[in-house]
Design a protein around this motif. Structure first.
Motif, short mmCIF file in Angstrom:
data_model
loop_
_atom_site.label_atom_id
_atom_site.label_comp_id
_atom_site.label_asym_id
_atom_site.label_seq_id
_atom_site.Cartn_x
_atom_site.Cartn_y
_atom_site.Cartn_z
N ARG A 180 -17.86 -38.41 -7.50
CA ARG A 180 -17.62 -39.43 -8.52
C ARG A 180 -18.95 -39.73 -9.20
N PRO A 181 -19.18 -39.14 -10.38
CA PRO A 181 -20.49 -39.31 -11.04
C PRO A 181 -20.80 -40.76 -11.39
N GLU A 182 -19.78 -41.62 -11.47
CA GLU A 182 -20.04 -43.01 -11.83
C GLU A 182 -20.59 -43.83 -10.66
N LEU A 183 -20.52 -43.29 -9.44
CA LEU A 183 -21.08 -44.02 -8.30
C LEU A 183 -22.60 -44.01 -8.37
N ALA A 184 -23.20 -45.15 -8.20
CA ALA A 184 -24.66 -45.27 -8.22
C ALA A 184 -25.21 -44.94 -6.84
N ALA A 197 -3.23 -52.69 10.75
CA ALA A 197 -1.90 -52.80 11.33
C ALA A 197 -1.35 -51.42 11.70
N SER A 198 -1.74 -50.41 10.93
CA SER A 198 -1.29 -49.04 11.21
C SER A 198 -1.97 -48.50 12.45
N PHE A 199 -1.25 -47.73 13.22
CA PHE A 199 -1.75 -47.16 14.48
C PHE A 199 -3.00 -46.32 14.23
N MET A 200 -4.02 -46.57 15.02
CA MET A 200 -5.26 -45.78 15.05
C MET A 200 -6.20 -46.07 13.88
N LYS A 201 -5.77 -46.79 12.88
CA LYS A 201 -6.59 -46.93 11.68
C LYS A 201 -7.44 -48.20 11.72
N MET A 202 -8.56 -48.13 10.98
CA MET A 202 -9.41 -49.27 10.71
C MET A 202 -9.32 -49.58 9.22
N CYS A 203 -9.73 -50.79 8.84
CA CYS A 203 -9.71 -51.14 7.43
C CYS A 203 -10.86 -52.10 7.12
N GLU A 204 -11.23 -52.15 5.85
CA GLU A 204 -12.27 -53.06 5.38
C GLU A 204 -11.63 -54.38 4.97
N VAL A 205 -12.27 -55.48 5.38
CA VAL A 205 -11.78 -56.82 5.03
C VAL A 205 -12.96 -57.66 4.59
N GLU A 206 -12.65 -58.81 4.02
CA GLU A 206 -13.70 -59.76 3.66
C GLU A 206 -14.31 -60.35 4.93
N GLY A 207 -15.58 -60.70 4.84
CA GLY A 207 -16.21 -61.35 5.99
C GLY A 207 -17.58 -60.77 6.29
N GLU A 208 -18.19 -61.28 7.33
CA GLU A 208 -19.53 -60.86 7.73
C GLU A 208 -19.54 -59.36 8.03
N PRO A 209 -20.43 -58.60 7.36
CA PRO A 209 -20.46 -57.14 7.58
C PRO A 209 -20.80 -56.80 9.03
N ASN A 210 -20.09 -55.79 9.54
CA ASN A 210 -20.41 -55.24 10.86
C ASN A 210 -20.58 -53.72 10.82
N ALA A 211 -20.53 -53.16 9.60
CA ALA A 211 -20.71 -51.72 9.40
C ALA A 211 -21.72 -51.50 8.29
N ASP A 212 -22.77 -50.75 8.58
CA ASP A 212 -23.91 -50.62 7.67
C ASP A 212 -24.25 -49.13 7.55
N THR A 213 -24.15 -48.58 6.33
CA THR A 213 -24.38 -47.15 6.12
C THR A 213 -25.18 -46.92 4.84
N TRP A 214 -26.17 -46.04 4.94
CA TRP A 214 -26.90 -45.57 3.75
C TRP A 214 -26.25 -44.27 3.31
N ILE A 215 -25.89 -44.16 2.02
CA ILE A 215 -25.18 -43.00 1.49
C ILE A 215 -26.00 -42.39 0.37
N GLU A 216 -26.20 -41.08 0.44
CA GLU A 216 -26.94 -40.38 -0.61
C GLU A 216 -26.21 -39.11 -1.01
N LEU A 217 -26.46 -38.68 -2.24
CA LEU A 217 -25.87 -37.44 -2.76
C LEU A 217 -26.83 -36.29 -2.50
N LEU A 218 -26.34 -35.22 -1.83
CA LEU A 218 -27.19 -34.08 -1.50
C LEU A 218 -27.01 -32.93 -2.48
N GLU A 219 -25.77 -32.63 -2.86
CA GLU A 219 -25.52 -31.57 -3.83
C GLU A 219 -24.11 -31.70 -4.37
N VAL A 220 -23.90 -31.08 -5.53
CA VAL A 220 -22.58 -31.11 -6.18
C VAL A 220 -22.14 -29.68 -6.45
#
Length: 303
Positions: A180-184, A197-220
């Motif tokens: 997605r070229p529009e992602l900074a 609610a779905s079996f085995m799945k996780m989801c993002e919700v509002e609230g204090e963050p508990n997941a922290d990731t640095w994301i970079e683009l390596l090649e297209v």
């Protein structure tokens, strides 16, 4: 003084499970097991007992006539009627007296659970290396390939496992996902993950963050890109959920955004589309030697 229950040695690489027996009025141990684990069933428990797969804390075999003894602990060995081989091999990258680093292929679970027992990384390694005390320092998903670390000695296990708990391990992953070229990018993504609610799945919700990731683009390459993912935390499915939340779900993900049906028992899984997520490198200071440990997976992801 009452003797503590001692787990029996592994059998063919499989460690024993344990059950604490609470206060109760079951006449026989078999009565309790059939009530406590109805999915397994009384007949199957009887067969396990006849095979010598249920033991007390001293290692003595318990059979179908054994009385129920409250406030004790028993051990039992799991078994599966049929377990198809997973046709991919792990590679031991490093081994010393305290630590083993392994390159895990896609589709291989780290530890026994559900329909997987012999075809798990832990059991394979116990059989191959002859080390009954092996224990994983951390986990990665069955669908994810790459580095997994194991401790060798129970006396130092907690020290090594604390490295992940205390965020003292630098973890680098790679993933193939839509571009997605529009992602900074690069970006730091912090979000809150909870069980969905779905079996085995996780989801993002509002609230204090508990997941922290640095994301970079390596090649297209065309409509796809290779991303570098550097999680500071270790929530379940963290990278998969966060990438899906950005609108770039990881290629061949069978859970996010849509959970595909599991193969039926006895059905050969489709191995042609592995999840394009790789635990590429790990770095930390060894608490026993003070040495800087740097491990890198030999696997590569393909567009």
């Amino acid at each position: 003084m009452k003797r503590a229950a001692t787990p029996p040695p592994s059998r063919d690489g499989v460690g024993a499970s344990s059950v604490a027996l609470p206060a109760g009025s079951w006449p026989l141990l078999l009565d309790f097991l059939a009530a406590q684990f109805p999915v397994i069933g009384r007949d199957q428990w009887g067969a396990r007992m006849a095979a010598g797969d249920v033991l007390d804390g001293t290692g003595a075999v318990l059979d179908v006539t054994s009385p129920y003894r409250a406030n004790t602990k028993i051990f039992y060995f799991r078994s599966l009627a049929a377990e198809a081989p997973i046709p991919f091999e792990e590679t031991v990258l490093f081994r010393d007296d305290y630590l083993i680093a392994v390159d895990k292929p896609h589709f291989l679970p780290v530890t026994p659970a559900g329909r997987y027992l012999q075809e798990t990384l832990l059991v394979r390694l116990k059989r191959k290396l002859g080390i009954d005390t092996l224990a994983p320092m951390h986990r990665i998903d069955r669908e994810t390939a790459g580095l997994v670390l194991f401790t060798v000695q129970p006396a130092t296990r907690a020290v090594y496992q604390a490295l992940f708990r205390d965020r003292a391990v630098t973890k680098h992953y790679e993933a193939i996902a839509p571009w997605r070229p529009e992602l900074a990018l690069p970006m730091r993504l912090r979000s809150r993950l909870v069980e969905a609610a779905s079996f085995m799945k996780m989801c993002e919700v509002e609230g204090e963050p508990n997941a922290d990731t640095w994301i970079e683009l390596l090649e297209v390459q065309g409509a796809l890109a290779r991303y570098g993912l550097h999680p500071a935390t270790g929530q379940r499915h963290q990278l998969r959920v966060q990438m899906e939340g950005l609108g770039i779900p990881i290629l061949n993900d069978q859970i996010y955004p849509h959970h595909a049906a599991e193969p039926a028992p006895g059905e050969v899984p489709d191995y042609s589309k592995p999840l394009q997520l790789l635990a590429k490198s790990l770095e930390f200071t060894d608490p026993m030697s003070g040495t800087l440990r740097q491990f890198q997976s030999l696997f590569t992801l393909q567009f």
